[in-house]
Design an enzyme around this catalytic site. Structure first.
Site, PDB file in Angstrom:
ATOM      1  N   CYS A 112       0.815  -1.223   0.000  1.00  0.00           N
ATOM      2  CA  CYS A 112       0.000   0.000   0.000  1.00  0.00           C
ATOM      3  C   CYS A 112       0.847   1.270   0.000  1.00  0.00           C
ATOM      4  O   CYS A 112       0.328   2.353  -0.241  1.00  0.00           O
ATOM      5  CB  CYS A 112      -0.947   0.015   1.184  1.00  0.00           C
ATOM      6  SG  CYS A 112      -1.930  -1.478   1.287  1.00  0.00           S
ATOM      7  N   HIS A 236      -3.489   6.949   2.837  1.00  0.00           N
ATOM      8  CA  HIS A 236      -3.898   5.682   2.222  1.00  0.00           C
ATOM      9  C   HIS A 236      -5.289   5.318   2.745  1.00  0.00           C
ATOM     10  O   HIS A 236      -5.561   5.411   3.940  1.00  0.00           O
ATOM     11  CB  HIS A 236      -2.876   4.598   2.578  1.00  0.00           C
ATOM     12  CG  HIS A 236      -3.336   3.211   2.250  1.00  0.00           C
ATOM     13  ND1 HIS A 236      -3.870   2.892   1.016  1.00  0.00           N
ATOM     14  CD2 HIS A 236      -3.350   2.062   2.989  1.00  0.00           C
ATOM     15  CE1 HIS A 236      -4.194   1.605   1.017  1.00  0.00           C
ATOM     16  NE2 HIS A 236      -3.890   1.083   2.191  1.00  0.00           N
ATOM     17  N   ASN A 266     -10.347  -0.595   0.192  1.00  0.00           N
ATOM     18  CA  ASN A 266      -8.888  -0.500   0.185  1.00  0.00           C
ATOM     19  C   ASN A 266      -8.378  -1.118  -1.121  1.00  0.00           C
ATOM     20  O   ASN A 266      -8.497  -2.323  -1.323  1.00  0.00           O
ATOM     21  CB  ASN A 266      -8.337  -1.256   1.407  1.00  0.00           C
ATOM     22  CG  ASN A 266      -6.821  -1.230   1.485  1.00  0.00           C
ATOM     23  OD1 ASN A 266      -6.143  -0.811   0.555  1.00  0.00           O
ATOM     24  ND2 ASN A 266      -6.294  -1.698   2.598  1.00  0.00           N
TER      25      ASN A 266
HETATM   26  O1  UT7 Z   1      -3.769  -1.489   3.537  1.00  0.00           O
HETATM   27  C1  UT7 Z   1      -3.275  -1.911   4.769  1.00  0.00           C
HETATM   28  C2  UT7 Z   1      -3.913  -3.183   5.170  1.00  0.00           C
HETATM   29  N1  UT7 Z   1      -4.846  -3.274   6.165  1.00  0.00           N
HETATM   30  C3  UT7 Z   1      -5.365  -2.405   7.042  1.00  0.00           C
HETATM   31  O2  UT7 Z   1      -5.146  -1.246   7.070  1.00  0.00           O
HETATM   32  C4  UT7 Z   1      -6.282  -2.975   8.049  1.00  0.00           C
HETATM   33  C5  UT7 Z   1      -6.017  -2.485   9.437  1.00  0.00           C
HETATM   34  N2  UT7 Z   1      -6.983  -3.013  10.352  1.00  0.00           N
HETATM   35  C6  UT7 Z   1      -8.285  -2.698  10.363  1.00  0.00           C
HETATM   36  O3  UT7 Z   1      -8.717  -1.903   9.553  1.00  0.00           O
HETATM   37  C7  UT7 Z   1      -9.164  -3.282  11.425  1.00  0.00           C
HETATM   38  O4  UT7 Z   1      -8.372  -3.984  12.340  1.00  0.00           O
HETATM   39  C8  UT7 Z   1     -10.266  -4.221  10.855  1.00  0.00           C
HETATM   40  C9  UT7 Z   1     -11.313  -3.404  10.123  1.00  0.00           C
HETATM   41  C10 UT7 Z   1      -9.654  -5.256   9.951  1.00  0.00           C
HETATM   42  C11 UT7 Z   1     -10.969  -4.922  12.011  1.00  0.00           C
HETATM   43  O5  UT7 Z   1     -11.527  -3.973  12.908  1.00  0.00           O
HETATM   44  P1  UT7 Z   1     -11.265  -4.097  14.473  1.00  0.00           P
HETATM   45  O6  UT7 Z   1     -12.051  -3.043  15.113  1.00  0.00           O
HETATM   46  O7  UT7 Z   1      -9.768  -4.078  14.666  1.00  0.00           O
HETATM   47  O8  UT7 Z   1     -11.895  -5.492  14.785  1.00  0.00           O
HETATM   48  P2  UT7 Z   1     -11.188  -6.740  15.472  1.00  0.00           P
HETATM   49  O9  UT7 Z   1     -10.184  -7.331  14.544  1.00  0.00           O
HETATM   50  O10 UT7 Z   1     -10.750  -6.311  16.828  1.00  0.00           O
HETATM   51  O11 UT7 Z   1     -12.394  -7.728  15.583  1.00  0.00           O
HETATM   52  C12 UT7 Z   1     -13.520  -7.437  16.392  1.00  0.00           C
HETATM   53  C13 UT7 Z   1     -14.537  -8.542  16.179  1.00  0.00           C
HETATM   54  C14 UT7 Z   1     -13.940  -9.947  16.188  1.00  0.00           C
HETATM   55  O12 UT7 Z   1     -14.849 -10.780  16.844  1.00  0.00           O
HETATM   56  P3  UT7 Z   1     -14.559 -11.297  18.341  1.00  0.00           P
HETATM   57  O13 UT7 Z   1     -13.253 -12.041  18.256  1.00  0.00           O
HETATM   58  O14 UT7 Z   1     -14.480 -10.041  19.151  1.00  0.00           O
HETATM   59  O15 UT7 Z   1     -15.740 -12.152  18.639  1.00  0.00           O
HETATM   60  C15 UT7 Z   1     -13.905 -10.308  14.724  1.00  0.00           C
HETATM   61  O16 UT7 Z   1     -14.014 -11.708  14.507  1.00  0.00           O
HETATM   62  O17 UT7 Z   1     -15.147  -8.375  14.889  1.00  0.00           O
HETATM   63  C16 UT7 Z   1     -15.129  -9.629  14.196  1.00  0.00           C
HETATM   64  N3  UT7 Z   1     -15.092  -9.386  12.766  1.00  0.00           N
HETATM   65  C17 UT7 Z   1     -16.183  -9.196  12.032  1.00  0.00           C
HETATM   66  N4  UT7 Z   1     -17.488  -9.161  12.356  1.00  0.00           N
HETATM   67  C18 UT7 Z   1     -18.371  -8.915  11.362  1.00  0.00           C
HETATM   68  C19 UT7 Z   1     -13.998  -9.316  11.960  1.00  0.00           C
HETATM   69  N5  UT7 Z   1     -14.392  -9.076  10.699  1.00  0.00           N
HETATM   70  C20 UT7 Z   1     -15.741  -8.989  10.708  1.00  0.00           C
HETATM   71  C21 UT7 Z   1     -16.713  -8.752   9.731  1.00  0.00           C
HETATM   72  N6  UT7 Z   1     -18.006  -8.713  10.093  1.00  0.00           N
HETATM   73  N7  UT7 Z   1     -16.397  -8.544   8.436  1.00  0.00           N
END
Ligand code: UT7
Length: 311
Positions: A112, A236, A266
């Site tokens: 990215c 980004h 993204n």
């Molecule tokens: O280009 C560079 C590459 N990537 C990035 O910039 C991504 C950086 N990270 C992020 O943007 C965020 O970490 C995410 C959007 C990927 C995730 O958001 P978060 O607030 O960090 O969520 P989390 O990973 O802490 O997950 C919270 C909960 C989890 O459930 P449990 O374990 O608390 O029961 C996940 O399993 O949300 C769950 N979850 C979802 N729920 C519904 C993860 N993905 C999803 C989904 N729909 N698509």
């Protein structure tokens, strides 16, 4: 001699993949995706459209926009993690597709942060006098390495291309400062595992929040500018919450920050040139405006630059 942006182009596939459709594919909800990421929809390229096609379309528009022809291009740099083939490079395919001379052409792999890496490389060739016009393209077909059964990643990514022609501009304009960096110890948080993207979202999130703010402040200082001098901020486009934290650290008002993640998700190396393209075409960026661009991603790698807009 200073290197700046002479023309811009973009390509977005027609097919829109909405959050409502993703609700039917994995255990997710429109509400979760919007509130956690800001994404409402993303574009997906059809099977017959590869990165080289998208890159070519964006490149042709950027060359036209610069008032040039393919004959004027002295080098092609394509930032991508989703090339059509392991080799040859997408850049070599673009060279042929646009009918450029037999000039140097290569791909840049910095995920990215790739467009920033490409633009900074172009600057070196332009300012040294080796090249006059360097075509820099960010292109990704992330849908081909996205696992549409993995809700942690499939809601985030899309396909697109953005391109810029970088060439000489007048004194005081163009790329004023930059910072590039890599921390390979973070590889494990974001990489292509077999066929698909693996991501530890929480770790990447923490890294991104820290790095976007820090790198942006560093390039402002390197350009002998103050935070208040920034007229437009192009982070980004990965996640609205990450962008928002960087924006607040810079103290840039919300209307001065590029925001395309809602429409396109993204799209890795192409988010920054596309966001710049749209801001310029919508009249949000004017001559002499100071722009800060910052990217981060797999590597872990990052890059930022300040640019004074205009020729
Ligand atoms: O280009 C560079 C590459 N990537 C990035 O910039 C991504 C950086 N990270 C992020 O943007 C965020 O970490 C995410 C959007 C990927 C995730 O958001 P978060 O607030 O960090 O969520 P989390 O990973 O802490 O997950 C919270 C909960 C989890 O459930 P449990 O374990 O608390 O029961 C996940 O399993 O949300 C769950 N979850 C979802 N729920 C519904 C993860 N993905 C999803 C989904 N729909 N698509």
């Amino acid at each position: 001699m200073n290197a700046g942006i002479l023309g811009l182009g973009k390509y977005l596939p027609e097919r829109v993949l909405t959050n409502a459709e993703l609700e039917k594919m994995v255990d997710t909800s429109d509400e979760w995706i919007r509130t956690r990421t800001g994404i409402e929809e993303r574009r997906i390229a059809s099977d017959d459209i590869q990165s080289s096609h998208m890159a070519t379309m964006a490149a042709e528009e950027a060359i036209r926009d610069a008032g040039l022809t393919a004959n004027d291009i002295d080098m092609i740099l394509v930032a991508t993690i989703t090339p059509d083939y392991g080799f040859p490079s997408v850049a070599s395919m673009v060279q042929h597709n646009i009918g450029a001379r037999h000039i140097p052409a290569m791909d840049v792999s910095a995920a990215c942060a790739g467009f920033i890496y490409g633009a900074v490389t172009a600057k070196q060739f332009v300012e040294s006098g080796v090249c006059k016009h360097v075509l820099v393209i960010g292109v990704e077909k992330l849908s081909k390495i996205t696992d549409y059964t993995d809700r942690n990643t499939c809601v985030l990514f899309g396909d697109a291309a953005g391109a810029a022609v970088i060439g000489p501009v007048s004194d005081g304009k163009g790329i004023l400062s930059f910072e590039l960096g890599t921390d390979g110890s973070g590889l494990k948080h974001l990489f292509q595992d077999g066929d698909y993207i693996y991501m530890n979202g929480r770790e990447v999130f923490k890294f991104a929040v820290r790095q976007m703010g820090e790198s942006s402040l560093n390039v402002i200082e390197k350009a002998n500018l103050q935070k208040e001098d920034v007229d437009y901020f192009i982070p980004h486009q990965a996640n609205m919450r990450i962008m928002e934290s960087a924006r607040q650290r810079l103290g840039v008002p919300v209307e001065k920050m590029a925001y395309t993640v809602n429409k396109y998700g993204n799209t890795s190396s192409s988010t920054i040139p596309i966001a710049l393209y749209e801001a310029v075409k919508e009249g949000k960026i004017n001559d002499d405006d100071v722009i800060v661009m910052v990217g981060f991603g797999g590597g872990l790698s990052w890059g930022a630059l300040t640019l004074r807009w205009g020729k």
